[in-house]
Design a protein around this motif. Structure first.
Motif, PDB file in Angstrom:
ATOM      1  N   TRP A  84       0.862  -1.181   0.000  1.00 32.01           N
ATOM      2  CA  TRP A  84       0.000   0.000   0.000  1.00 32.01           C
ATOM      3  C   TRP A  84       0.896   1.228   0.000  1.00 32.01           C
ATOM      4  CZ3 TRP A  84      -5.544   0.168   1.186  1.00 32.01           C
ATOM      5  CH2 TRP A  84      -6.127  -1.106   1.300  1.00 32.01           C
ATOM      6  N   SER A  85       0.592   2.196  -0.845  1.00 32.49           N
ATOM      7  CA  SER A  85       1.330   3.457  -0.882  1.00 32.49           C
ATOM      8  C   SER A  85       0.352   4.618  -1.002  1.00 32.49           C
ATOM      9  CB  SER A  85       2.302   3.500  -2.072  1.00 32.49           C
ATOM     10  OG  SER A  85       3.319   2.526  -1.959  1.00 32.49           O
ATOM     11  N   VAL A  86       0.616   5.682  -0.251  1.00 32.32           N
ATOM     12  CA  VAL A  86      -0.223   6.875  -0.279  1.00 32.32           C
ATOM     13  C   VAL A  86       0.665   8.098  -0.480  1.00 32.32           C
ATOM     14  CG1 VAL A  86      -1.768   8.361   1.041  1.00 32.32           C
ATOM     15  CG2 VAL A  86      -1.989   5.895   1.216  1.00 32.32           C
ATOM     16  N   GLY A  87       0.250   8.956  -1.396  1.00 32.21           N
ATOM     17  CA  GLY A  87       0.914  10.235  -1.582  1.00 32.21           C
ATOM     18  C   GLY A  87      -0.064  11.357  -1.303  1.00 32.21           C
ATOM     19  N   PRO A  88       0.104  12.135  -0.233  1.00 34.53           N
ATOM     20  CA  PRO A  88      -0.870  13.177   0.105  1.00 34.53           C
ATOM     21  C   PRO A  88      -0.888  14.349  -0.865  1.00 34.53           C
ATOM     22  CG  PRO A  88       1.009  13.255   1.598  1.00 34.53           C
ATOM     23  CD  PRO A  88       1.157  12.008   0.781  1.00 34.53           C
ATOM     24  N   ALA A  89       0.162  14.496  -1.662  1.00 32.85           N
ATOM     25  CA  ALA A  89       0.226  15.650  -2.576  1.00 32.85           C
ATOM     26  C   ALA A  89       0.765  15.240  -3.941  1.00 32.85           C
ATOM     27  CB  ALA A  89       1.088  16.748  -1.979  1.00 32.85           C
ATOM     28  N   GLY A  90       0.268  14.126  -4.470  1.00 28.86           N
ATOM     29  CA  GLY A  90       0.699  13.682  -5.789  1.00 28.86           C
ATOM     30  C   GLY A  90       1.714  12.556  -5.711  1.00 28.86           C
ATOM     31  N   ALA A  91       2.147  12.094  -6.895  1.00 27.13           N
ATOM     32  CA  ALA A  91       3.064  10.955  -6.964  1.00 27.13           C
ATOM     33  C   ALA A  91       4.264  11.249  -7.851  1.00 27.13           C
ATOM     34  CB  ALA A  91       2.319   9.724  -7.472  1.00 27.13           C
ATOM     35  N   ALA A  92       4.659  12.515  -7.946  1.00 21.37           N
ATOM     36  CA  ALA A  92       5.867  12.859  -8.682  1.00 21.37           C
ATOM     37  C   ALA A  92       7.080  12.339  -7.926  1.00 21.37           C
ATOM     38  CB  ALA A  92       5.970  14.366  -8.860  1.00 21.37           C
ATOM     39  N   VAL A  93       8.162  12.078  -8.638  1.00 22.25           N
ATOM     40  CA  VAL A  93       9.385  11.623  -7.992  1.00 22.25           C
ATOM     41  C   VAL A  93       9.816  12.651  -6.946  1.00 22.25           C
ATOM     42  CG1 VAL A  93      11.830  11.117  -8.312  1.00 22.25           C
ATOM     43  CG2 VAL A  93      10.160  10.275  -9.953  1.00 22.25           C
ATOM     44  N   GLY A  94      10.080  12.179  -5.736  1.00 24.46           N
ATOM     45  CA  GLY A  94      10.464  13.058  -4.646  1.00 24.46           C
ATOM     46  C   GLY A  94       9.313  13.526  -3.785  1.00 24.46           C
ATOM     47  N   SER A  95       8.062  13.266  -4.216  1.00 27.68           N
ATOM     48  CA  SER A  95       6.903  13.646  -3.410  1.00 27.68           C
ATOM     49  C   SER A  95       6.806  12.768  -2.164  1.00 27.68           C
ATOM     50  CB  SER A  95       5.614  13.515  -4.227  1.00 27.68           C
ATOM     51  OG  SER A  95       5.592  14.424  -5.295  1.00 27.68           O
ATOM     52  N   LEU A  96       6.259  13.321  -1.109  1.00 31.91           N
ATOM     53  CA  LEU A  96       6.094  12.598   0.147  1.00 31.91           C
ATOM     54  C   LEU A  96       5.236  11.355  -0.052  1.00 31.91           C
ATOM     55  CD1 LEU A  96       6.486  12.557   3.255  1.00 31.91           C
ATOM     56  CD2 LEU A  96       4.395  13.925   3.418  1.00 31.91           C
ATOM     57  N   ALA A  97       5.643  10.253   0.575  1.00 35.10           N
ATOM     58  CA  ALA A  97       4.907   8.992   0.457  1.00 35.10           C
ATOM     59  C   ALA A  97       4.900   8.266   1.796  1.00 35.10           C
ATOM     60  CB  ALA A  97       5.533   8.102  -0.612  1.00 35.10           C
ATOM     61  N   TYR A  98       3.815   7.535   2.036  1.00 33.64           N
ATOM     62  CA  TYR A  98       3.717   6.616   3.160  1.00 33.64           C
ATOM     63  C   TYR A  98       3.458   5.229   2.587  1.00 33.64           C
ATOM     64  CZ  TYR A  98       3.077  10.927   5.822  1.00 33.64           C
ATOM     65  OH  TYR A  98       3.250  12.175   6.366  1.00 33.64           O
ATOM     66  N   LEU A  99       4.151   4.226   3.113  1.00 31.48           N
ATOM     67  CA  LEU A  99       4.012   2.890   2.555  1.00 31.48           C
ATOM     68  C   LEU A  99       4.043   1.843   3.652  1.00 31.48           C
ATOM     69  CD1 LEU A  99       7.438   1.704   1.217  1.00 31.48           C
ATOM     70  CD2 LEU A  99       7.122   4.109   1.796  1.00 31.48           C
ATOM     71  N   THR A 100       3.319   0.752   3.423  1.00 29.85           N
ATOM     72  CA  THR A 100       3.303  -0.344   4.370  1.00 29.85           C
ATOM     73  C   THR A 100       2.851  -1.621   3.680  1.00 29.85           C
ATOM     74  OG1 THR A 100       2.582  -1.027   6.594  1.00 29.85           O
ATOM     75  CG2 THR A 100       0.913  -0.061   5.165  1.00 29.85           C
ATOM     76  N   LYS A 101       3.059  -2.725   4.368  1.00 32.54           N
ATOM     77  CA  LYS A 101       2.485  -4.006   3.973  1.00 32.54           C
ATOM     78  C   LYS A 101       1.215  -4.174   4.787  1.00 32.54           C
ATOM     79  CE  LYS A 101       3.749  -8.901   3.463  1.00 32.54           C
ATOM     80  NZ  LYS A 101       4.836  -9.902   3.682  1.00 32.54           N
ATOM     81  N   GLY A 102       0.064  -4.110   4.098  1.00 32.78           N
ATOM     82  CA  GLY A 102      -1.192  -4.061   4.813  1.00 32.78           C
ATOM     83  C   GLY A 102      -2.104  -5.236   4.525  1.00 32.78           C
ATOM     84  N   LEU A 103      -2.904  -5.599   5.521  1.00 32.87           N
ATOM     85  CA  LEU A 103      -3.924  -6.633   5.400  1.00 32.87           C
ATOM     86  C   LEU A 103      -5.231  -5.990   4.946  1.00 32.87           C
ATOM     87  CD1 LEU A 103      -5.159  -9.500   5.958  1.00 32.87           C
ATOM     88  CD2 LEU A 103      -5.601  -8.676   8.291  1.00 32.87           C
ATOM     89  N   ARG A 104      -5.745  -6.422   3.797  1.00 33.69           N
ATOM     90  CA  ARG A 104      -7.063  -5.965   3.338  1.00 33.69           C
ATOM     91  C   ARG A 104      -8.098  -6.737   4.154  1.00 33.69           C
ATOM     92  NH1 ARG A 104      -9.163  -2.120  -0.505  1.00 33.69           N
ATOM     93  NH2 ARG A 104      -7.696  -2.811  -2.097  1.00 33.69           N
ATOM     94  N   CYS A 105      -8.626  -6.083   5.189  1.00 36.74           N
ATOM     95  CA  CYS A 105      -9.464  -6.808   6.147  1.00 36.74           C
ATOM     96  C   CYS A 105     -10.928  -6.415   6.105  1.00 36.74           C
ATOM     97  CB  CYS A 105      -8.909  -6.620   7.557  1.00 36.74           C
ATOM     98  SG  CYS A 105      -8.671  -4.905   8.013  1.00 36.74           S
ATOM     99  N   ASP A 106     -11.300  -5.414   5.304  1.00 39.02           N
ATOM    100  CA  ASP A 106     -12.713  -5.047   5.228  1.00 39.02           C
ATOM    101  C   ASP A 106     -13.010  -4.391   3.889  1.00 39.02           C
ATOM    102  OD1 ASP A 106     -12.507  -1.965   5.513  1.00 39.02           O
ATOM    103  OD2 ASP A 106     -11.391  -2.686   7.239  1.00 39.02           O
ATOM    104  N   TYR A 107     -14.279  -4.477   3.505  1.00 36.14           N
ATOM    105  CA  TYR A 107     -14.724  -3.885   2.244  1.00 36.14           C
ATOM    106  C   TYR A 107     -16.227  -3.658   2.350  1.00 36.14           C
ATOM    107  CZ  TYR A 107     -15.791  -3.462  -2.769  1.00 36.14           C
ATOM    108  OH  TYR A 107     -16.239  -3.029  -4.000  1.00 36.14           O
ATOM    109  N   LYS A 108     -16.653  -2.428   2.145  1.00 36.22           N
ATOM    110  CA  LYS A 108     -18.061  -2.065   2.249  1.00 36.22           C
ATOM    111  C   LYS A 108     -18.480  -1.327   0.991  1.00 36.22           C
ATOM    112  CE  LYS A 108     -21.205   0.772   5.057  1.00 36.22           C
ATOM    113  NZ  LYS A 108     -21.289   1.690   6.233  1.00 36.22           N
ATOM    114  N   LEU A 109     -19.649  -1.662   0.461  1.00 29.30           N
ATOM    115  CA  LEU A 109     -20.161  -0.985  -0.720  1.00 29.30           C
ATOM    116  C   LEU A 109     -21.667  -0.828  -0.617  1.00 29.30           C
ATOM    117  CD1 LEU A 109     -20.545  -3.463  -3.662  1.00 29.30           C
ATOM    118  CD2 LEU A 109     -19.564  -4.212  -1.516  1.00 29.30           C
TER     119      LEU A 109
END
Length: 244
Positions: A84-109
């Motif tokens: 999983w990766s999240v970029g709060p202000a885009g995904a250009a090279v050098g942009s801030l990113a948060y990343l982890t190995k995450g368990l997909r444990c829920d889904y609601k629709l």
């Protein structure tokens, strides 16, 4: 990075880019509070930090019919762990990113009649949440072997690790294959780079997250590189790097 309004948050999970189907993304991390108050605590609670955890949650507009859309991706990943990766202000090279190995444990629709069909889902951390930068942008197609832009992410202290996520978003060509790797260097020239991590060869959309073994690394510059084979190959992929 100064104050800003959230208008360009990027969300990647496995081989899916959920940016165009998301209208809310939250990243949370916390440490358990463990009370250790005693008679020498002078009348104040005394706390110790326990286990850490993190969660990435997204909401948005429901879509289905392709592995890169939320319904297909959520069902395929439900109960499994992945990148999983999240970029709060885009995904250009050098942009801030948060990343982890995450368990997909829920889904609601679903919602009431007349509403735009929504979805809600989250990934809960199986590894630490690392803070770093995007090392490769999602919108640049790669058709041949190459290297990405160097990032000065710093050295990795003993007991810390470099975390790296790869999100292969689309694949084209005849027998295409991409093998990405993470390289480090003493400076931005990468005259004699050292390969620190190597992702599995990929010939279809998907994601993977890797980390180093906790050994100290004095190199401060990092980049993603890749080897591409096949006839007329073309890949879109995003990659994030972070130290924790």
């Amino acid at each position: 990075m100064s104050k800003f309004v959230l208008t360009n948050v990027r969300l990647f999970t496995g081989g899916a880019d959920l940016t165009g189907a998301s209208n809310k993304v939250e990243v949370t991390t916390k440490i358990e509070e463990k009370e250790s108050t005693n008679y020498a605590s002078q009348g104040y609670k005394e706390l110790l930090g326990g286990l850490a955890s993190a969660e990435i949650q997204g909401d948005g507009q429901w879509e289905a019919g392709d592995p890169g859309l939320i319904d297909d991706a959520a069902w395929a990943q439900l109960g499994g762990v992945g990148a999983w990766s999240v970029g709060p202000a885009g995904a250009a090279v050098g942009s801030l990113a948060y990343l982890t190995k995450g368990l997909r444990c829920d889904y609601k629709l679903g919602d009431a009649v007349g509403e735009v069909a929504p979805w809600t889902s989250s990934g809960k951390s199986s590894w630490p949440l690392a803070r770093g930068q995007f090392a490769h942008p999602p919108g640049t197609a790669r058709t041949a072997t190459g290297t990405g832009t160097g990032l000065n992410l710093g050295a990795v202290a003993l007991g810390k690790r470099m975390y790296a996520a790869l999100h292969v978003l689309s694949v084209a060509g005849t027998t295409p294959s991409i093998t990405a790797r993470v390289e480090s260097s003493v400076d931005n020239t990468f005259a004699s780079p050292t390969t620190r991590l190597t992702f599995s060869a990929a010939n279809a959309a998907g994601g993977e997250i890797l980390r180093t073994d906790g050994t100290a690394i004095t190199h401060t510059w990092w980049r993603v590189a890749w080897t591409i084979t096949g006839t007329g190959p073309s890949f879109l992929f995003a990659s994030t790097l972070g130290i924790w």
